[in-house]
Scaffold this motif. Structure first.
Motif, short mmCIF file in Angstrom:
data_model
loop_
_atom_site.label_atom_id
_atom_site.label_comp_id
_atom_site.label_asym_id
_atom_site.label_seq_id
_atom_site.Cartn_x
_atom_site.Cartn_y
_atom_site.Cartn_z
N GLU A 1 62.47 53.25 33.72
CA GLU A 1 62.16 54.39 32.86
C GLU A 1 60.74 54.27 32.31
OE1 GLU A 1 65.11 54.38 29.83
OE2 GLU A 1 66.79 54.76 31.21
N ILE A 2 60.36 53.06 31.90
CA ILE A 2 59.02 52.85 31.35
C ILE A 2 57.95 53.13 32.40
CG2 ILE A 2 57.42 51.08 30.52
CD1 ILE A 2 59.78 49.80 29.05
N ASP A 3 58.18 52.69 33.63
CA ASP A 3 57.20 52.93 34.69
C ASP A 3 57.01 54.41 34.95
OD1 ASP A 3 56.69 50.26 34.96
OD2 ASP A 3 57.88 49.97 36.79
N VAL A 4 58.12 55.18 34.89
CA VAL A 4 58.02 56.64 35.05
C VAL A 4 57.20 57.23 33.91
CG1 VAL A 4 59.31 58.81 35.06
CG2 VAL A 4 60.17 56.84 36.35
N ARG B 1 53.46 47.35 26.10
CA ARG B 1 53.96 46.25 25.27
C ARG B 1 55.48 46.10 25.42
NH1 ARG B 1 49.88 48.18 21.63
NH2 ARG B 1 51.41 49.60 20.64
N GLU B 2 56.18 47.23 25.44
CA GLU B 2 57.64 47.17 25.61
C GLU B 2 58.00 46.59 26.97
OE1 GLU B 2 61.60 50.09 25.66
OE2 GLU B 2 59.61 50.95 25.27
N ARG B 3 57.29 47.02 28.01
CA ARG B 3 57.56 46.51 29.37
C ARG B 3 57.32 45.01 29.44
NH1 ARG B 3 55.58 45.68 34.68
NH2 ARG B 3 56.62 46.99 36.27
N ALA C 1 63.97 43.90 39.24
CA ALA C 1 63.80 44.20 37.82
C ALA C 1 64.46 45.53 37.46
CB ALA C 1 62.32 44.23 37.47
N TYR C 2 64.29 46.53 38.31
CA TYR C 2 64.89 47.83 38.05
C TYR C 2 66.42 47.72 38.02
CZ TYR C 2 60.44 50.29 38.85
OH TYR C 2 59.16 50.76 38.75
N ALA C 3 66.96 46.89 38.93
CA ALA C 3 68.42 46.75 38.98
C ALA C 3 68.96 46.02 37.76
CB ALA C 3 68.81 46.00 40.26
#
Length: 330
Positions: A42-45, A81-83, A33-35
């Motif tokens: 960025e959202i997870d950070v 919500r964005e994620r 997913a990150y790739a």
């Protein structure tokens, strides 16, 4: 329900492997997913940052602390919500679901000191495998054949072997289907090749499938383990664990009593096993080629008394099924 240490150990190993597999799969999905969507990283950070801010705000007093806590909460919800929207747009449902292998215990196998349902189910599966190995894995009530028994009335018993065996079959099936810690004990007596082992193995399978701890073993092996445990005491030895299983399982099935070499130790061990399980309220099924009177002569009057007084005796009659099968094959 109690399970042997070996069964629990195998079940815990399976659960630990399943937990590791799930976590490894989650890590792989997250890396993919990150790739593909860097914004998710960025959202997870940012989510970790807002969680840290919320923790700091919780320690502040007054309206300032409440305002900061609410601000962190709203930012966190917006990021979640964005994620979720990005995950739904780019991956199949559940791809980024990082839920543990078990929602109740998180994969530890225990909720407090109580065994979780996930581990209990694995214990049940491992016990089924163990019983299948010990019994040969083929015996079941559905495969029991009454046509091997003659329908000719025996004047000595006033009934045919088939009628007697049909009654035994129904009693065994009812015993297994309705087994509880309050069920009685069974003693199968009769010559070799009449289905005693088959029906006792069928009972073991059904009772185990219903979630009770079942140990199925031959008398010869039981006594050898008890002797080793007595004269080579070691709390961690396999013999010690096996003896504890014989003593503590919900249902013990002793196969082929009377085929082992009788010694003073065996006589004493059999009495201790039978009497100990009776005192503990544990249930036992024994099959033997010997009549109760012969059991008394071979072991002791005390053993005979307890078997006749505390066990339901089911007599097996007919012709050796193994010989019948050989004749049919020829």
């Amino acid at each position: 329900m109690g399970y042997s240490a070996e069964v629990v150990q195998r079940a815990r190993a399976r659960l630990a492997q399943a937990k590791e597999d799930r976590e490894s799969e989650n890590r792989q999905h997250l890396a993919q997913a990150y790739a593909k969507v860097p914004r998710i990283r960025e959202i997870d950070v940012l989510l970790r940052r807002t969680m840290a801010q919320a923790a700091q705000a919780a320690f502040l007093q007054g309206s300032d602390g409440q305002a900061l806590l609410e601000q962190a909460r709203q930012e966190n919800l917006g990021l979640q919500r964005e994620r979720a929207a990005l995950a739904a747009a780019n991956f199949e449902e559940g791809f980024l679901d990082e839920s543990p292998i078990c929602d109740k215990c998180g994969g530890s196998g225990y909720v407090g000191t109580t065994m979780c349902e996930c581990l209990s189910e694995l214990c049940l599966q491992e016990q089924k495998k163990e019983i299948a190995v010990l019994t040969g894995g083929k015996e079941s009530f559905s495969q029991f054949r009454l046509d091997y028994y003659s329908d000719y009335t025996d004047s000595k018993y006033g009934a045919s072997p088939r009628a007697i065996m049909e009654r035994n079959f129904q009693n065994c099936r009812k015993y297994a289907a309705g087994f509880t810690p309050n069920s009685g004990n069974l003693l199968f007596v009769g010559s070799t090749g009449l289905g005693k082992t088959f029906l006792s193995a069928s009972i073991a399978r059904v009772v185990s499938d219903r979630g009770f701890s079942v140990v199925y073993d031959t008398a010869e092996h039981i006594f050898s383990q008890m002797e080793e445990e007595k004269f080579r005491p070691d709390d961690s030895s396999a013999a010690c664990e096996n003896v504890q299983r014989y003593q503590n399982c919900d249902l013990l099935i002793v196969d082929d009593l009377g085929t082992e070499m009788v010694t003073s130790f065996v006589q004493s061990a059999l009495y201790q096993l039978i009497n100990g399980r009776l005192l503990a309220g544990k249930k036992t099924v024994i099959n033997t080629n010997l009549a109760p009177r012969q059991l008394g002569e071979r072991y002791s009057p005390q053993v005979q008394s307890r078997l006749e007084g505390e066990y339901r005796v089911l007599p097996f009659f007919g012709e050796d099924i193994r010989k019948l099968r050989r004749r049919q094959q020829m």
